[in-house]
Design an enzyme around this catalytic site. Structure first.
Site, PDB file in Angstrom:
ATOM      1  N   SER A 162       2.627  -2.003  -4.500  1.00 51.43           N
ATOM      2  CA  SER A 162       2.529  -3.417  -4.148  1.00 51.43           C
ATOM      3  C   SER A 162       3.063  -4.318  -5.248  1.00 51.43           C
ATOM      4  O   SER A 162       3.116  -5.534  -5.073  1.00 51.43           O
ATOM      5  CB  SER A 162       1.064  -3.783  -3.869  1.00 51.43           C
ATOM      6  OG  SER A 162       0.260  -3.535  -5.017  1.00 51.43           O
ATOM      7  N   HIS A 183       6.385  -1.335   1.198  1.00 44.00           N
ATOM      8  CA  HIS A 183       5.024  -1.818   0.961  1.00 44.00           C
ATOM      9  C   HIS A 183       4.341  -2.166   2.278  1.00 44.00           C
ATOM     10  O   HIS A 183       4.633  -3.179   2.900  1.00 44.00           O
ATOM     11  CB  HIS A 183       5.060  -3.039   0.034  1.00 44.00           C
ATOM     12  CG  HIS A 183       3.713  -3.610  -0.256  1.00 44.00           C
ATOM     13  ND1 HIS A 183       3.506  -4.950  -0.529  1.00 44.00           N
ATOM     14  CD2 HIS A 183       2.490  -3.026  -0.317  1.00 44.00           C
ATOM     15  CE1 HIS A 183       2.215  -5.158  -0.740  1.00 44.00           C
ATOM     16  NE2 HIS A 183       1.588  -4.006  -0.609  1.00 44.00           N
ATOM     17  N   GLU A 195       7.143  -4.687   3.560  1.00 42.10           N
ATOM     18  CA  GLU A 195       8.144  -5.203   2.639  1.00 42.10           C
ATOM     19  C   GLU A 195       9.079  -4.063   2.242  1.00 42.10           C
ATOM     20  O   GLU A 195       8.613  -3.004   1.808  1.00 42.10           O
ATOM     21  CB  GLU A 195       7.496  -5.769   1.376  1.00 42.10           C
ATOM     22  CG  GLU A 195       6.831  -7.106   1.565  1.00 42.10           C
ATOM     23  CD  GLU A 195       6.244  -7.643   0.264  1.00 42.10           C
ATOM     24  OE1 GLU A 195       6.546  -8.786  -0.103  1.00 42.10           O
ATOM     25  OE2 GLU A 195       5.465  -6.907  -0.379  1.00 42.10           O
ATOM     26  N   ASN A 233       2.554 -10.341  -2.607  1.00 41.68           N
ATOM     27  CA  ASN A 233       1.572 -10.326  -3.695  1.00 41.68           C
ATOM     28  C   ASN A 233       1.871 -11.353  -4.777  1.00 41.68           C
ATOM     29  O   ASN A 233       0.957 -11.814  -5.466  1.00 41.68           O
ATOM     30  CB  ASN A 233       1.473  -8.928  -4.299  1.00 41.68           C
ATOM     31  CG  ASN A 233       0.539  -8.036  -3.506  1.00 41.68           C
ATOM     32  OD1 ASN A 233      -0.134  -8.506  -2.596  1.00 41.68           O
ATOM     33  ND2 ASN A 233       0.487  -6.762  -3.837  1.00 41.68           N
TER      34      ASN A 233
END
Length: 333
Positions: A162, A183, A195, A233
């Site tokens: 992440s 991700h 992602e 994130n």
């Protein structure tokens, strides 16, 4: 090459045959070629997926892959964790049946596509390998270094990280062009996003295959740059960390902080509940990567650090900012 081989056979066999026999031979040869091509196409469209790590994320990825009619090799060196993962998978498939999402037969077939293994060498024939272990650069480096020696040359190696640099992970391998970030989000069977993060050396072919696999798994992929935290994130972690800091400073109770963001900002879930679902250990690891790269703006809240030190990781340990029963429901005060 296959066409030339069958053509050579045809030429040798028809040189002494009649026109009718030649036509029949040609027809038979074309049928054989068509059959082989269909078989090859079927094989390439249903690759085998290796998954390293049977925690929350690995288990979730295994579930959606098997439900997408892919053969899955779910790897973990911890036999107890594998057993726990399989029990959780059985529960997920059963819930799908109860909700009418799939038939009982479909659920059984999907479950049968998942095979558990305990050594990286068991993934030597996998077409696509997804690593889903804890956010530790050293652990990931070791895994990818080993996988690059074990996996077949054409296999793609993906990380579910992440926040950690894909370029750095790829540098530990002998095939950086076939390493990419994928991700997924927790819970994997529910969250639609993936992602896709190419590293500096990732090839266009590898990127396209990662996008294709994501869609085959029923996900919506987006392309993110290889910078700490990627897109989601980079934006989400500071928000959650600030909510934890607000609790630490006594700005509000856990319930009021969550309620404030849900009702005031139309968030589907409060930030402290979200932190528990993500896993406080996972969250802290991500914040520390951002903190190391960008400085004090991303310094983790002391309360988060203290909870992780206590082993309070959230839902998976039944205690985080909230306490949970064995079914994952929040306990009343």
């Amino acid at each position: 090459q296959e066409s030339r081989g069958l053509g050579d056979v045809y030429k040798r066999q028809v040189s002494t045959q009649s026109t009718g026999a030649k036509r029949e031979m040609l027809s038979r040869t074309l049928r054989q070629l068509t059959k082989r091509r269909k078989y090859a196409s079927k094989c390439y469209s249903t690759p085998s997926i290796g998954i390293v790590g049977s925690g929350q994320m690995g288990t979730g990825i295994a579930k959606i892959a098997a439900s997408s009619k892919l053969n899955v090799l779910l790897l973990d060196a911890d036999a107890k964790q594998l057993k726990k993962s399989l029990l959780f998978l059985d529960n997920l498939f059963q819930k799908d049946v109860q909700k009418g999402k799939v038939t009982d037969e479909d659920a059984k077939q999907a479950r049968s596509r998942i095979t558990t293994v305990s050594a990286l060498s068991d993934l030597s024939n996998a077409d696509f390998i997804i690593e889903a272990v804890k956010e530790d650069p050293n652990v990931k480096d070791t895994i990818f270094r080993s996988l690059s020696e074990i996996a077949k040359p054409e296999a793609i190696l993906a990380s579910n990280t992440s926040s950690i640099s894909i370029t750095k992970i790829a540098a530990a391998t002998n095939r950086p062009d076939k390493v990419i970030g994928m991700h997924f989000f927790n819970p994997v069977p529910v969250m639609k996003l993936v992602e896709i993060i190419p590293g500096l050396s990732t090839s266009e072919d590898t990127k396209n295959k990662a996008f294709s696999l994501s869609k085959q798994l029923g996900k919506e992929p987006i392309l993110a740059g290889d910078y700490p935290g990627f897109i989601v994130n980079r934006l989400l972690v500071p928000y959650v960390n600030e909510a934890i800091q607000a609790l630490y400073e006594g700005l509000g109770t856990r319930e009021d902080i969550d309620k404030g963001l849900k009702l005031g900002c139309n968030m589907p879930m409060g930030p402290l509940t979200l932190a528990d679902f993500v896993g406080l250990d996972t969250l802290l690891a991500a914040i520390r990567v951002l903190h190391a790269e960008f400085g004090d703006k991303y310094r983790p809240s002391p309360l988060l650090v203290k909870y992780v030190e206590a082993g309070w990781y959230g839902l998976k340990t039944r205690r985080g900012f909230y306490e949970y029963d064995d079914k994952g429901n929040v306990k009343s005060k």
